[in-house]
Design a protein around this motif. Structure first.
Motif, PDB file in Angstrom:
ATOM      1  N   TYR A  45       0.540   2.339  -3.773  1.00  0.00           N
ATOM      2  CA  TYR A  45       1.740   2.346  -2.920  1.00  0.00           C
ATOM      3  C   TYR A  45       1.754   1.148  -1.968  1.00  0.00           C
ATOM      4  CZ  TYR A  45       1.775   7.361  -4.246  1.00  0.00           C
ATOM      5  OH  TYR A  45       1.762   8.556  -4.912  1.00  0.00           O
ATOM      6  N   VAL A  48      -2.072  12.127  -7.237  1.00  0.00           N
ATOM      7  CA  VAL A  48      -1.640  11.509  -5.987  1.00  0.00           C
ATOM      8  C   VAL A  48      -0.119  11.470  -5.987  1.00  0.00           C
ATOM      9  CG1 VAL A  48      -1.843   9.473  -4.515  1.00  0.00           C
ATOM     10  CG2 VAL A  48      -3.729  10.097  -6.051  1.00  0.00           C
ATOM     11  N   VAL A  49       0.483  12.076  -4.969  1.00  0.00           N
ATOM     12  CA  VAL A  49       1.939  12.187  -4.916  1.00  0.00           C
ATOM     13  C   VAL A  49       2.425  11.749  -3.535  1.00  0.00           C
ATOM     14  CG1 VAL A  49       3.905  13.762  -5.141  1.00  0.00           C
ATOM     15  CG2 VAL A  49       1.837  14.174  -6.489  1.00  0.00           C
ATOM     16  N   SER A  50       3.406  10.867  -3.513  1.00  0.00           N
ATOM     17  CA  SER A  50       4.061  10.512  -2.258  1.00  0.00           C
ATOM     18  C   SER A  50       5.269  11.428  -2.070  1.00  0.00           C
ATOM     19  CB  SER A  50       4.518   9.058  -2.288  1.00  0.00           C
ATOM     20  OG  SER A  50       5.442   8.824  -1.227  1.00  0.00           O
ATOM     21  N   SER A  64       7.700  10.767  -0.104  1.00  0.00           N
ATOM     22  CA  SER A  64       8.858   9.980   0.329  1.00  0.00           C
ATOM     23  C   SER A  64       9.927   9.959  -0.760  1.00  0.00           C
ATOM     24  CB  SER A  64       8.447   8.546   0.653  1.00  0.00           C
ATOM     25  OG  SER A  64       9.612   7.773   0.879  1.00  0.00           O
ATOM     26  N   THR A  86      12.430   7.673  -4.613  1.00  0.00           N
ATOM     27  CA  THR A  86      12.189   8.598  -5.730  1.00  0.00           C
ATOM     28  C   THR A  86      12.954   9.900  -5.466  1.00  0.00           C
ATOM     29  OG1 THR A  86       9.953   7.693  -5.920  1.00  0.00           O
ATOM     30  CG2 THR A  86      10.376   9.772  -7.061  1.00  0.00           C
ATOM     31  N   ARG A 119       6.499  16.863 -10.119  1.00  0.00           N
ATOM     32  CA  ARG A 119       5.109  16.390 -10.137  1.00  0.00           C
ATOM     33  C   ARG A 119       4.199  17.344  -9.362  1.00  0.00           C
ATOM     34  NH1 ARG A 119       6.539   9.932  -9.610  1.00  0.00           N
ATOM     35  NH2 ARG A 119       7.118   9.718 -11.805  1.00  0.00           N
ATOM     36  N   ASN A 130       2.467   9.988   2.563  1.00  0.00           N
ATOM     37  CA  ASN A 130       3.790   9.988   3.212  1.00  0.00           C
ATOM     38  C   ASN A 130       4.355  11.402   3.366  1.00  0.00           C
ATOM     39  OD1 ASN A 130       3.884   7.085   3.132  1.00  0.00           O
ATOM     40  ND2 ASN A 130       4.387   7.254   0.964  1.00  0.00           N
TER      41      ASN A 130
END
Lengths: 280, 280
Positions: free
Chosen positions: A116, A163-165, A167, A171, A179, A194
């Motif tokens: 990221y 691993v997941v953001s 934000s 997206t 996810r 985030n």
């Protein structure tokens, strides 16, 4: 397949052009473009490779919050180009211009520029401008936030993880939600980047509802704010006890898998050695 | 919530006991136990924090392949305890004994000790032996293999990703397979650790079949062997062109998501900035 015989002295150098397509070399700009990771921002975690790149640089480009993490003695006599939040494209374009003008240019990211961070946007812009083979580009990894934070929690990442953001600026939430759900179903440890900002204040609560639905309220959640910085905060709590309101952009969360346990002040995901080889 | 006011000078130090439960401190052994990450093994990527721990150590414990990565000048005058493959539990027990005997003890991992490394087993054994609060334990992160390898590929990890080990030594293949399938369904970039060994020679082919089934044969796959070491090898190929037979335990693979593209010799997963903010 590319290979590098001098990787021992210059790790991370993408030097295939030298061997595969030698004619590229002559047409390259005399400048260099290095995208480096500062790690958590503390000099104890800045790699020699990244420090060397900073010291050699003519131009250092970065978000001002990250530039402030660099020792002032390194920044002396440098052309420092810093911009505020959301200035990502502007910063990268300025860095590319500087490298094309022959300058030794460094773009800084916190953590690892490859997670990221700024590496992707630099590569995308070089591709868009058809400059990918005109500038000698190198990505220098840093200690990622997930590693710095996990080290303070004990050992949450000993098994497969996702691993997941959270934000949804770039997206759609539906993609993020899918996810999260699939990662929960497949029993991945989940690292959440985030999690929440002042404007983005509902996604974390939604994510925690999913965690509790799929893994139960007792699953350990590690919460680390400002890992390895002066105001570092670390805690391990049950998923149903996370105070979402207290969490901000500087925080990273770890959701345990079905085998993760709180151990004293720590959080440990077993790899399975003890089940297999005894010591009970 | 734990907090650390001196994290600026001693990053990574888990010092909550000092503040929350001071009486623990008096009952602790005089030794320390640090689990450190060497990163790729090249000294250019060894953090000052990990180097300091090695220099200060009385006892250094590790798999002999990793001990060999440490500069010999650091190892001088140390008690070095190295064992072969599969000696994980034995090594950790020896390290715990040394720390309990008052020695400054360091356990080394390659990469980041927190990602499939030694941090988990050390923590588990301390818990099993009821010593978690008797030994001052600290995990010092290192550059993970996934970061070192990604940096050579360009920017494969710019979006959400899942990390899966294909080793079924401690995890049933059905669990691994489910994780691969769900990660493919949810469009995670997938990082594959431990893809193949001489004895474990069919899992990677099975995994690649799944990749092609869910993402098509054209999806880019990055292959990095011995990142940042002398015999480093890097390539980006289509999923249907991966030569599984040529891949070994020292290799890490990256399967792109639906938006990942090969760009020259690199592999880039866009974050989405350019779609949203232009520059087309």
């Amino acid at each position: 397949m590319r290979s590098s015989s001098d990787a021992g002295s210059r790790p991370g150098k993408v030097d295939s052009a030298k061997e595969d397509i030698p004619e590229r070399h002559g047409s390259r700009s005399p400048g260099t473009l290095k995208v480096i990771g500062l790690g958590p921002g503390n000099s104890d975690y800045l790699t020699p490779s990244a420090r060397h790149a900073l010291k050699e640089a003519d131009v250092i480009v970065g978000y001002k919050g990250y530039i402030e993490l660099i020792d002032t003695d390194i920044l002396q006599d440098k052309n420092v180009i810093s911009t505020g939040m959301r200035g990502e494209i502007e910063r990268c374009l300025k860095a590319i211009d500087a490298a094309m003008a022959g300058k030794k240019t460094v773009v800084v990211s916190s953590g690892d520029p490859g997670i990221y961070g700024m590496a992707g946007l630099v590569m995308e812009l070089l591709h868009e401008k058809n400059l990918l083979h005109k500038v000698e580009v190198e990505i220098i990894p840093g200690i990622p936030a997930l590693s710095a934070a996990a080290s303070l929690l004990g050992a949450p990442l000993m098994h497969d993880f996702a691993v997941v953001s959270l934000s949804d600026l770039l997206t759609p939430w539906e993609v993020i939600k899918k996810r999260l759900i699939t990662a929960l179903e497949a029993d991945f440890v989940i690292v959440i980047y985030n999690p929440r900002s002042r404007k983005r204040n509902w996604q974390l609560s939604e994510a925690l509802k999913l965690v509790i639905e799929y893994r139960g309220g007792a699953v350990p959640v590690g919460i680390v704010r400002n890992a390895a910085r002066t105001d570092q905060q670390v805690s391990v709590v049950r998923a149903d006890q996370v105070d979402a309101e207290s969490i901000d952009m500087l925080t990273i969360l770890f959701v345990g898998n079905s085998k993760t346990r709180q151990r004293g002040e720590f959080m440990v995901t077993p790899r399975g050695y003890l089940d297999k080889y005894g010591h009970r």
